[in-house]
Write a protein that holds these residues in place. Structure first.
Motif, PDB file in Angstrom:
ATOM      1  N   UNK B   8      91.251  43.174  57.738  1.00 26.87           N
ATOM      2  CA  UNK B   8      91.167  43.278  59.198  1.00 26.87           C
ATOM      3  C   UNK B   8      91.614  41.930  59.728  1.00 26.87           C
ATOM      4  N   UNK B  76      90.438  38.309  69.497  1.00 27.50           N
ATOM      5  CA  UNK B  76      90.103  39.726  69.383  1.00 27.50           C
ATOM      6  C   UNK B  76      90.615  40.293  68.076  1.00 27.50           C
ATOM      7  N   UNK B  77      90.145  41.502  67.775  1.00 26.01           N
ATOM      8  CA  UNK B  77      90.613  42.169  66.554  1.00 26.01           C
ATOM      9  C   UNK B  77      92.048  42.608  66.799  1.00 26.01           C
ATOM     10  N   UNK B  78      92.960  42.188  65.937  1.00 24.45           N
ATOM     11  CA  UNK B  78      94.390  42.367  66.186  1.00 24.45           C
ATOM     12  C   UNK B  78      94.964  43.574  65.452  1.00 24.45           C
ATOM     13  N   UNK B  79      94.639  43.763  64.192  1.00 20.60           N
ATOM     14  CA  UNK B  79      95.142  44.937  63.464  1.00 20.60           C
ATOM     15  C   UNK B  79      94.299  45.202  62.223  1.00 20.60           C
ATOM     16  N   UNK B  80      94.509  46.385  61.654  1.00 19.77           N
ATOM     17  CA  UNK B  80      93.956  46.715  60.344  1.00 19.77           C
ATOM     18  C   UNK B  80      95.128  46.954  59.403  1.00 19.77           C
ATOM     19  N   UNK B 119     102.855  50.029  62.436  1.00 18.04           N
ATOM     20  CA  UNK B 119     102.982  51.290  63.179  1.00 18.04           C
ATOM     21  C   UNK B 119     102.592  51.067  64.633  1.00 18.04           C
ATOM     22  N   UNK B 122     100.206  52.709  70.079  1.00 20.61           N
ATOM     23  CA  UNK B 122     100.016  53.872  70.984  1.00 20.61           C
ATOM     24  C   UNK B 122      99.934  55.171  70.200  1.00 20.61           C
ATOM     25  N   UNK B 123     100.494  55.175  69.003  1.00 20.15           N
ATOM     26  CA  UNK B 123     100.447  56.386  68.179  1.00 20.15           C
ATOM     27  C   UNK B 123      99.176  56.446  67.342  1.00 20.15           C
ATOM     28  N   UNK B 124      98.371  55.353  67.344  1.00 16.37           N
ATOM     29  CA  UNK B 124      97.184  55.307  66.474  1.00 16.37           C
ATOM     30  C   UNK B 124      95.966  54.815  67.248  1.00 16.37           C
ATOM     31  N   UNK B 125      95.662  55.500  68.349  1.00 15.34           N
ATOM     32  CA  UNK B 125      94.426  55.213  69.096  1.00 15.34           C
ATOM     33  C   UNK B 125      94.329  53.755  69.525  1.00 15.34           C
ATOM     34  N   UNK B 126      95.461  53.189  69.963  1.00 16.78           N
ATOM     35  CA  UNK B 126      95.439  51.812  70.448  1.00 16.78           C
ATOM     36  C   UNK B 126      95.224  50.777  69.363  1.00 16.78           C
ATOM     37  N   UNK B 127      95.324  51.204  68.121  1.00 15.71           N
ATOM     38  CA  UNK B 127      95.026  50.313  66.979  1.00 15.71           C
ATOM     39  C   UNK B 127      96.327  50.003  66.244  1.00 15.71           C
ATOM     40  N   UNK B 128      96.693  48.734  66.212  1.00 17.08           N
ATOM     41  CA  UNK B 128      97.872  48.325  65.451  1.00 17.08           C
ATOM     42  C   UNK B 128      97.555  48.474  63.964  1.00 17.08           C
ATOM     43  N   UNK B 129      98.394  49.242  63.268  1.00 19.92           N
ATOM     44  CA  UNK B 129      98.172  49.532  61.844  1.00 19.92           C
ATOM     45  C   UNK B 129      99.295  48.889  61.030  1.00 19.92           C
TER      46      UNK B 129
END
Lengths: 134, 134
Positions: B8, B76-80, B119, B122-129
């Motif tokens: 994370x 803030x949490x930036x990506x997983x 990824x 916007x395609x993953x619930x606002x979460x940068x993957x």
């Protein structure tokens, strides 16, 4: 002090769509929705080999994540949860280091039936941190 | 398809302060800063028993996280980052499911020397993957 990363929580605007996407597009092992009325959320756990993703959706009128979804309509990463052996010792140590505990400072019982606390995101790089005693 | 949660990533406004806090207040095993000029970041890895936290700080003029820290001055949490066995197969499957890959769609070499892709949040619930081939 902190141990394993118990889970990463992602607030989502559509729990069914997010569950389907993790199952189909990402090929993950997705559980069933669980209502957690005491926490104002419905959760879906995604089991990864080493930790869990917790999808969060508001439950009821006063859900603590409604405001987050208003600010982030697409959803977003909401918090991380670290495991600790002794939540009271962890809390006391963190408070002695100047960190603020949310609420009244007393642990609540979390989604896994274990005592949890949340730490103020302003004290942790804008990151909401949950501690869970395991 | 996705395997372990590799890390994370948390963007932080002060890398030294955040490292000290994870070491002292949270009692974690905190590594040394590593400059990653190809990615425009300096990273500090925090080793948890089951995964890693990656603290991110901008490096250079065009850091991809400068804008994030402008919007989120506390951090803030930036990506997983999820691990995959075959990043090209993962990309092709995700694109066939309608997910957008950032950049030119070709993997880059990430902070661990392995091929990575990002990824569209916007395609993953606002979460940068991030996907990393292991």
């Amino acid at each position: 002090m902190i141990g394993r990363l118990n889970h990463v929580a992602i607030a989502v605007p559509d729990l069914q769509a997010a569950s389907d996407q993790y199952r189909t597009a990402l090929g993950a092992n997705v559980g069933k929705p669980q209502d957690e009325p005491a926490h104002g959320v419905t959760v879906v756990f995604i089991e990864l080999p080493n930790t869990k993703i917790e999808l969060l959706y508001p439950l009821g009128e006063d859900s603590p994540i409604s405001g987050f979804l208003e600010k982030n309509p697409s959803g977003g990463i909401h918090h991380v949860c670290y495991e600790v052996d002794d939540i009271i010792a962890a809390r006391d140590h963190l408070q002695s280091e100047g960190a603020r505990v949310l609420g009244n400072g007393e642990p609540k019982i979390g989604a896994h039936g274990k005592p949890v606390l949340f730490l103020h995101p302003k004290d942790f790089n804008g990151c909401l941190v949950e501690l869970e005693e395991v």
